[in-house]
Design a protein around this motif. Structure first.
Motif, PDB file in Angstrom:
ATOM      1  N   ILE A 159       0.849  -1.194   0.000  1.00 29.48           N
ATOM      2  CA  ILE A 159       0.000   0.000   0.000  1.00 29.48           C
ATOM      3  C   ILE A 159       0.882   1.240   0.000  1.00 29.48           C
ATOM      4  O   ILE A 159       1.580   1.526   0.975  1.00 29.48           O
ATOM      5  CB  ILE A 159      -0.947  -0.010   1.202  1.00 29.48           C
ATOM      6  CG1 ILE A 159      -1.887  -1.219   1.106  1.00 29.48           C
ATOM      7  CG2 ILE A 159      -1.752   1.284   1.267  1.00 29.48           C
ATOM      8  CD1 ILE A 159      -2.849  -1.345   2.251  1.00 29.48           C
ATOM      9  N   ALA A 160       0.823   1.966  -1.105  1.00 31.79           N
ATOM     10  CA  ALA A 160       1.646   3.166  -1.251  1.00 31.79           C
ATOM     11  C   ALA A 160       0.911   4.420  -0.781  1.00 31.79           C
ATOM     12  O   ALA A 160       1.513   5.307  -0.168  1.00 31.79           O
ATOM     13  CB  ALA A 160       2.059   3.339  -2.708  1.00 31.79           C
ATOM     14  N   LYS A 161      -0.393   4.486  -1.068  1.00 29.74           N
ATOM     15  CA  LYS A 161      -1.180   5.661  -0.692  1.00 29.74           C
ATOM     16  C   LYS A 161      -2.577   5.238  -0.243  1.00 29.74           C
ATOM     17  O   LYS A 161      -3.113   4.235  -0.711  1.00 29.74           O
ATOM     18  CB  LYS A 161      -1.313   6.637  -1.866  1.00 29.74           C
ATOM     19  CG  LYS A 161      -0.020   7.273  -2.325  1.00 29.74           C
ATOM     20  CD  LYS A 161      -0.275   8.246  -3.478  1.00 29.74           C
ATOM     21  CE  LYS A 161       1.015   8.893  -3.958  1.00 29.74           C
ATOM     22  NZ  LYS A 161       0.762   9.846  -5.082  1.00 29.74           N
ATOM     23  N   VAL A 162      -3.132   6.034   0.676  1.00 29.56           N
ATOM     24  CA  VAL A 162      -4.525   5.873   1.088  1.00 29.56           C
ATOM     25  C   VAL A 162      -5.202   7.223   0.919  1.00 29.56           C
ATOM     26  O   VAL A 162      -4.786   8.215   1.531  1.00 29.56           O
ATOM     27  CB  VAL A 162      -4.638   5.405   2.555  1.00 29.56           C
ATOM     28  CG1 VAL A 162      -6.112   5.296   2.970  1.00 29.56           C
ATOM     29  CG2 VAL A 162      -3.926   4.077   2.750  1.00 29.56           C
ATOM     30  N   ASN A 163      -6.201   7.257   0.046  1.00 33.11           N
ATOM     31  CA  ASN A 163      -6.863   8.529  -0.276  1.00 33.11           C
ATOM     32  C   ASN A 163      -5.846   9.600  -0.670  1.00 33.11           C
ATOM     33  O   ASN A 163      -5.901  10.751  -0.217  1.00 33.11           O
ATOM     34  CB  ASN A 163      -7.725   9.009   0.893  1.00 33.11           C
ATOM     35  CG  ASN A 163      -8.967   8.159   1.075  1.00 33.11           C
ATOM     36  OD1 ASN A 163      -9.509   7.612   0.110  1.00 33.11           O
ATOM     37  ND2 ASN A 163      -9.424   8.037   2.302  1.00 33.11           N
ATOM     38  N   ASP A 164      -4.877   9.174  -1.491  1.00 38.26           N
ATOM     39  CA  ASP A 164      -3.820  10.045  -2.035  1.00 38.26           C
ATOM     40  C   ASP A 164      -2.829  10.533  -0.982  1.00 38.26           C
ATOM     41  O   ASP A 164      -1.987  11.383  -1.277  1.00 38.26           O
ATOM     42  CB  ASP A 164      -4.425  11.248  -2.779  1.00 38.26           C
ATOM     43  CG  ASP A 164      -5.180  10.817  -4.032  1.00 38.26           C
ATOM     44  OD1 ASP A 164      -4.712   9.880  -4.709  1.00 38.26           O
ATOM     45  OD2 ASP A 164      -6.237  11.413  -4.339  1.00 38.26           O
ATOM     46  N   LYS A 174      -1.880   3.230  11.925  1.00 39.07           N
ATOM     47  CA  LYS A 174      -2.225   4.426  11.165  1.00 39.07           C
ATOM     48  C   LYS A 174      -2.928   4.042   9.867  1.00 39.07           C
ATOM     49  O   LYS A 174      -3.956   4.646   9.494  1.00 39.07           O
ATOM     50  CB  LYS A 174      -0.951   5.226  10.866  1.00 39.07           C
ATOM     51  CG  LYS A 174      -1.123   6.380   9.875  1.00 39.07           C
ATOM     52  CD  LYS A 174      -2.008   7.482  10.417  1.00 39.07           C
ATOM     53  CE  LYS A 174      -1.998   8.683   9.452  1.00 39.07           C
ATOM     54  NZ  LYS A 174      -2.941   9.741   9.882  1.00 39.07           N
ATOM     55  N   ALA A 175      -2.402   3.050   9.176  1.00 38.55           N
ATOM     56  CA  ALA A 175      -3.028   2.600   7.930  1.00 38.55           C
ATOM     57  C   ALA A 175      -4.432   2.074   8.178  1.00 38.55           C
ATOM     58  O   ALA A 175      -5.376   2.368   7.436  1.00 38.55           O
ATOM     59  CB  ALA A 175      -2.165   1.531   7.268  1.00 38.55           C
ATOM     60  N   VAL A 176      -4.570   1.312   9.250  1.00 40.57           N
ATOM     61  CA  VAL A 176      -5.874   0.750   9.605  1.00 40.57           C
ATOM     62  C   VAL A 176      -6.882   1.865   9.870  1.00 40.57           C
ATOM     63  O   VAL A 176      -8.021   1.827   9.402  1.00 40.57           O
ATOM     64  CB  VAL A 176      -5.730  -0.157  10.848  1.00 40.57           C
ATOM     65  CG1 VAL A 176      -7.079  -0.410  11.504  1.00 40.57           C
ATOM     66  CG2 VAL A 176      -5.087  -1.475  10.460  1.00 40.57           C
ATOM     67  N   THR A 177      -6.452   2.863  10.642  1.00 38.67           N
ATOM     68  CA  THR A 177      -7.346   3.971  10.979  1.00 38.67           C
ATOM     69  C   THR A 177      -7.824   4.699   9.728  1.00 38.67           C
ATOM     70  O   THR A 177      -8.997   5.068   9.614  1.00 38.67           O
ATOM     71  CB  THR A 177      -6.630   4.968  11.908  1.00 38.67           C
ATOM     72  OG1 THR A 177      -6.271   4.296  13.122  1.00 38.67           O
ATOM     73  CG2 THR A 177      -7.533   6.145  12.247  1.00 38.67           C
ATOM     74  N   GLU A 178      -6.926   4.913   8.784  1.00 38.77           N
ATOM     75  CA  GLU A 178      -7.282   5.646   7.570  1.00 38.77           C
ATOM     76  C   GLU A 178      -8.138   4.806   6.622  1.00 38.77           C
ATOM     77  O   GLU A 178      -8.972   5.348   5.891  1.00 38.77           O
ATOM     78  CB  GLU A 178      -6.005   6.102   6.844  1.00 38.77           C
ATOM     79  CG  GLU A 178      -5.170   7.109   7.613  1.00 38.77           C
ATOM     80  CD  GLU A 178      -5.904   8.415   7.855  1.00 38.77           C
ATOM     81  OE1 GLU A 178      -6.744   8.795   7.007  1.00 38.77           O
ATOM     82  OE2 GLU A 178      -5.649   9.051   8.895  1.00 38.77           O
ATOM     83  N   ILE A 179      -7.928   3.495   6.622  1.00 39.06           N
ATOM     84  CA  ILE A 179      -8.682   2.634   5.704  1.00 39.06           C
ATOM     85  C   ILE A 179     -10.078   2.339   6.239  1.00 39.06           C
ATOM     86  O   ILE A 179     -11.029   2.207   5.484  1.00 39.06           O
ATOM     87  CB  ILE A 179      -7.908   1.326   5.438  1.00 39.06           C
ATOM     88  CG1 ILE A 179      -6.629   1.641   4.650  1.00 39.06           C
ATOM     89  CG2 ILE A 179      -8.754   0.326   4.656  1.00 39.06           C
ATOM     90  CD1 ILE A 179      -5.701   0.462   4.476  1.00 39.06           C
TER      91      ILE A 179
END
Length: 407
Positions: A159-164, A174-179
């Motif tokens: 995963i390179a970006k989440v919502n840009d 952090k990734a979990v929270t954003e996804i």
């Protein structure tokens, strides 16, 4: 899958009074951190603060008169609208934050609900299990029939970006929270697959993810994947897997704890009991003194079965308890990379209106008497996974485990 680096006990009533818990704060830090509270005008929002705002007494109340002064200045000088409820929330968070313990935390009602749901594998998200390896967030597995599966996400995707937003330096949490997000909303994921860059717009849904999955390889090796130690399902599912392994007379068992950030202490103890008969699993110490020693039961289905436990830097807390117990009791060989290193136990305390306090109540030690805080557990056989192997779906750690059990 959303993961938490925890070993927790479920709520068992008020082991500590709220006042006692609040005493762990450091006054100077509290005064500077809190938004301010007032015993009079804020009492309807925080009745628990009223006695604490009084001068210190022999009963042990904190002297928070300085907090009152901060609030008075804010009320007189602040060019804006003060939200009393928000100030009280700030007071609670400040008291807890001032302990300096990253694992002691205050949750408002919404956060408490999300935290408890995540421990049981129920949440609103996309249904992908994540881990951090080689400085990147990777998809470890994708839940069947989940939005991630339907969208085409695959194990090994980086995963390179989440919502840009650049996710390169993010932690798993952090990734979990954003996804995560409300059901029906969309999240945009930019992933790297081999030499390709792909984008996915995935609509979130309610996910129910079993904490245990298992299979038996063509070579008759049992694979037991535990993604978290839930309170209700982990032990039963692990025992079902063990029964299948026993019936098939497997050559050995691989227990995959990679990316498992922990969960309930008793679940880890009971899973260890699948290999250990009346053996010490873990001991708890408070102030350096042993408070409790937890032993396994007497119904070890897999006692004597050759076992390899896979661990990595995201294997934490309850995962380390299981790995340490099997290693110290000579029941398993550890393969992979050094574990996270979290040797403390948290107690969940329910607070009024659905809020919650997660407080560190003890340190845990392996059967050999080791506390692994910040040290982690070094595997018996160290095997790394390169970024290229991760993106290609190659798993040398699992391969090594199967090799060891096939000899």
């Amino acid at each position: 899958m959303e993961s938490q680096t925890e070993v927790v006990r479920p709520p068992v009533g008020k082991r500590f009074s709220l006042k006692t818990l609040l005493l762990t704060g450091l006054l100077v830090a509290v005064v500077s951190f809190i938004g301010g509270t007032r015993a009079g005008s804020l009492a309807p929002y925080a009745p628990w603060l009223k006695p604490l705002l009084a001068p210190a007494t022999s009963g042990g109340n904190l002297d928070l008169s300085g907090v009152q002064q901060v609030y008075d200045v804010l009320k007189r000088r602040y060019d804006g609208t003060l939200d009393p409820a928000a100030l009280v929330e700030g007071a609670k968070r400040g008291l807890v934050s001032a302990t300096g313990d990253p694992y002691t935390a205050y949750f408002d009602p919404a956060e408490a609900k999300a935290f408890m749901s995540s421990l049981e594998g129920k949440y609103s998200g996309v249904g992908a299990e994540l881990a951090r390896r080689n400085g990147q967030i990777f998809v470890v597995s994708v839940i069947d029939e989940s939005p991630a599966k339907k969208a085409g996400l695959q194990p090994g995707d980086a995963i390179a970006k989440v919502n840009d937003q650049d996710a390169t330096n993010w932690s798993v949490d952090k990734a979990v929270t954003e996804i995560r997000g409300p059901k029906g909303t969309s999240v945009k994921l930019t992933i790297v697959r081999g030499r390709e860059i792909k984008e996915f717009a995935i609509v979130r849904d309610v996910i129910t993810n079993p904490s245990v999955r298992f299979e038996i390889t063509p070579g008759n090796i049992g694979i037991l994947r535990i993604s978290r130690f839930g309170e209700t399902d982990t032990v039963n599912l692990a025992r079902q897997a063990a029964e299948q392994f026993k019936q098939k007379n497997v050559k050995g068992v691989v227990v995959d704890l990679r990316g498992n950030g922990g969960g309930y202490l008793n679940a880890a103890k009971d899973v260890a009991g699948l290999w250990l008969n009346n053996k010490v699993v873990v001991s708890e110490r408070r102030g350096g003194k042993v408070q409790e020693t937890l032993k396994s039961g007497n119904s070890a289905l897999l006692v004597g079965v050759p076992t390899v436990v896979l661990v990595d830097g995201a294997s934490a807390s309850a995962s380390e308890i299981l790995a340490g117990a099997l290693k110290d009791n000579g029941a398993a060989t550890l393969v992979g990379t050094k574990t996270f290193g979290k040797g403390s136990v948290q107690q969940i305390e329910n607070l009024p209106a659905g809020a919650m306090l997660k407080v560190t109540v003890a340190q845990w030690y392996t059967p050999a008497g080791r506390n692994i805080s910040k040290e982690g557990i070094v595997p018996d056989v160290i095997v790394d996974i390169t970024p290229a192997q991760s993106t290609q779906g190659v798993d040398p750690q699992k391969d090594k485990a199967i090799e060891l059990l096939s000899r």
